[in-house]
Scaffold this motif. Structure first.
Motif, PDB file in Angstrom:
ATOM      1  N   ASN A  46      41.848  36.569  44.212  1.00 27.82           N
ATOM      2  CA  ASN A  46      43.032  36.520  43.323  1.00 27.82           C
ATOM      3  C   ASN A  46      42.318  35.506  42.087  1.00 27.82           C
ATOM      4  O   ASN A  46      42.980  35.985  40.792  1.00 27.82           O
ATOM      5  N   GLU A  47      41.233  34.844  42.089  1.00 26.76           N
ATOM      6  CA  GLU A  47      40.678  34.160  40.989  1.00 26.76           C
ATOM      7  C   GLU A  47      40.111  35.199  40.075  1.00 26.76           C
ATOM      8  O   GLU A  47      40.113  34.851  38.888  1.00 26.76           O
ATOM      9  N   ILE A  48      39.554  36.206  40.664  1.00 24.40           N
ATOM     10  CA  ILE A  48      38.871  37.287  39.719  1.00 24.40           C
ATOM     11  C   ILE A  48      39.753  38.019  38.888  1.00 24.40           C
ATOM     12  O   ILE A  48      39.953  38.532  37.892  1.00 24.40           O
ATOM     13  N   LEU A  49      40.943  38.508  39.730  1.00 27.38           N
ATOM     14  CA  LEU A  49      41.982  39.092  39.203  1.00 27.38           C
ATOM     15  C   LEU A  49      42.837  38.282  38.022  1.00 27.38           C
ATOM     16  O   LEU A  49      42.741  38.909  36.845  1.00 27.38           O
ATOM     17  N   GLU A  50      43.057  37.181  38.239  1.00 32.76           N
ATOM     18  CA  GLU A  50      43.678  36.157  37.086  1.00 32.76           C
ATOM     19  C   GLU A  50      42.500  36.109  36.104  1.00 32.76           C
ATOM     20  O   GLU A  50      43.209  36.287  34.913  1.00 32.76           O
ATOM     21  N   LYS A  51      41.381  36.226  35.992  1.00 35.52           N
ATOM     22  CA  LYS A  51      40.295  36.187  35.083  1.00 35.52           C
ATOM     23  C   LYS A  51      40.578  37.359  34.097  1.00 35.52           C
ATOM     24  O   LYS A  51      40.550  37.296  32.939  1.00 35.52           O
ATOM     25  N   TYR A  52      40.470  38.703  34.844  1.00 35.34           N
ATOM     26  CA  TYR A  52      40.683  39.768  33.907  1.00 35.34           C
ATOM     27  C   TYR A  52      41.996  39.862  33.480  1.00 35.34           C
ATOM     28  O   TYR A  52      42.425  40.442  32.223  1.00 35.34           O
ATOM     29  N   ARG A  53      43.297  39.414  34.048  1.00 33.01           N
ATOM     30  CA  ARG A  53      44.651  39.308  33.516  1.00 33.01           C
ATOM     31  C   ARG A  53      44.614  38.439  32.320  1.00 33.01           C
ATOM     32  O   ARG A  53      45.234  39.013  31.502  1.00 33.01           O
ATOM     33  N   ARG A  54      44.176  37.319  32.634  1.00 34.77           N
ATOM     34  CA  ARG A  54      44.311  36.483  31.317  1.00 34.77           C
ATOM     35  C   ARG A  54      43.420  37.042  30.061  1.00 34.77           C
ATOM     36  O   ARG A  54      43.855  37.017  28.608  1.00 34.77           O
ATOM     37  N   ALA A  55      41.942  37.539  30.167  1.00 30.65           N
ATOM     38  CA  ALA A  55      41.387  38.169  29.258  1.00 30.65           C
ATOM     39  C   ALA A  55      42.085  39.353  28.628  1.00 30.65           C
ATOM     40  O   ALA A  55      42.223  39.474  27.385  1.00 30.65           O
ATOM     41  N   GLY A  56      42.747  40.100  29.382  1.00 29.71           N
ATOM     42  CA  GLY A  56      43.618  41.333  28.877  1.00 29.71           C
ATOM     43  C   GLY A  56      44.656  40.895  27.970  1.00 29.71           C
ATOM     44  O   GLY A  56      45.059  41.499  27.005  1.00 29.71           O
ATOM     45  N   LEU A  57      45.332  39.873  28.355  1.00 27.37           N
ATOM     46  CA  LEU A  57      46.559  39.236  27.721  1.00 27.37           C
ATOM     47  C   LEU A  57      46.333  38.633  26.600  1.00 27.37           C
ATOM     48  O   LEU A  57      46.860  38.996  25.531  1.00 27.37           O
ATOM     49  N   LEU A  58      45.240  37.847  26.256  1.00 27.25           N
ATOM     50  CA  LEU A  58      44.581  37.312  25.202  1.00 27.25           C
ATOM     51  C   LEU A  58      44.327  38.426  24.100  1.00 27.25           C
ATOM     52  O   LEU A  58      44.224  38.369  22.908  1.00 27.25           O
ATOM     53  N   ARG A  59      43.542  39.620  24.600  1.00 29.26           N
ATOM     54  CA  ARG A  59      43.094  40.649  23.920  1.00 29.26           C
ATOM     55  C   ARG A  59      44.191  41.199  23.213  1.00 29.26           C
ATOM     56  O   ARG A  59      44.190  41.607  22.027  1.00 29.26           O
ATOM     57  N   SER A  60      45.251  41.587  24.067  1.00 28.79           N
ATOM     58  CA  SER A  60      46.460  42.279  23.702  1.00 28.79           C
ATOM     59  C   SER A  60      47.089  41.503  22.402  1.00 28.79           C
ATOM     60  O   SER A  60      47.879  41.879  21.806  1.00 28.79           O
TER      61      SER A  60
END
Length: 241
Positions: free
Chosen positions: A136-150
């Protein structure tokens, strides 16, 4: 390709398709080298005449010397360079050919890094074991990075390691952005390569983000039992399927 240069030499008879070797000497007609792990052996490869001639057919042109089944090897990365992800994307390799690709993927696999970029394409190697890559921690890391990039807030200096989550996130962001662009993720490979598991991971990521958007009242909401919402918009699951 002077004496002392490291090269890859094809080996049709051995267990390995390519052998890492060092150039001992070379002439216009012959290259002599010895395997790095067996310096007592000598390998000779003839010059490819057609490769040295210029396109205009001028035999006096110096053209690049090429030898049969021989490719230049990339310089090995230090542990610091590996930790910095210098081999995350094979497009950055000075020499990109079959032995360089196989070597880079093999080196990363030995370090437990089964994902490697080749430009926008993600190469995955089946580890045939469970690795802590989908927490879950790794998934959240990519989710957060994708959100900020968008939102145009992503960092330009910090990049995440190659991961199938990155592919899924990019598709999700483009699918849910204004304009609602349809997305397709191509997952290919031989039998046993891990295509089914990769598909499951992508579906997990997409539905996780969809449910998070629903809980927060944002776009991409998922209605119970996967039904379309009252506005006639398709759910994330319906768009994926």
């Amino acid at each position: 390709m002077e004496a002392g240069a490291r090269i890859w030499i094809s080996d049709a008879e051995g267990d390995d398709a390519w052998i890492l070797a060092e150039v001992k000497s070379r002439t216009a007609a012959l290259l002599t080298a010895f395997p790095i792990h067996k310096p007592s052996s000598i390998i000779e490869r003839p010059h490819l005449e057609s490769e040295s001639k210029s396109k205009e057919g001028d035999n006096d042109a110096p053209g690049e010397l090429k030898y049969e089944g021989v490719e230049l090897a990339n310089n090995p990365l230090s542990e610091t360079e590996q930790a910095e992800g210098k081999d995350n994307d094979m497009i950055t390799l000075p020499h990109l050919h079959e032995p360089a690709i196989l070597h880079a993927i093999g080196e990363r696999f030995d370090r437990g890094e089964i994902y490697t970029w080749t430009g926008p394409v993600l190469i995955a190697v089946n580890p045939f074991q469970r690795l802590p890559l989908y927490t879950n921690e790794i998934l959240e890391k990519y989710r957060r990075a994708g959100l900020l990039r968008s939102q145009g807030m992503g960092s330009t200096t910090v990049t995440l390691d190659p991961h199938i989550y990155a592919i899924a996130d990019l598709s999700y962001r483009q699918m849910m952005a204004p304009g609602r662009k349809s997305q397709a993720i191509l997952i290919s490979g031989e039998s046993g390569a891990g295509k089914t598991e990769s598909t499951k991971i992508v579906m997990l990521y997409l539905t996780t983000l969809g449910m998070a958007a629903n809980a927060g009242g944002g776009s991409g909401e998922i209605v119970e039992k996967g039904k379309s919402n009252g506005n006639g918009e398709l759910t994330v699951m319906e768009k994926v399927l």
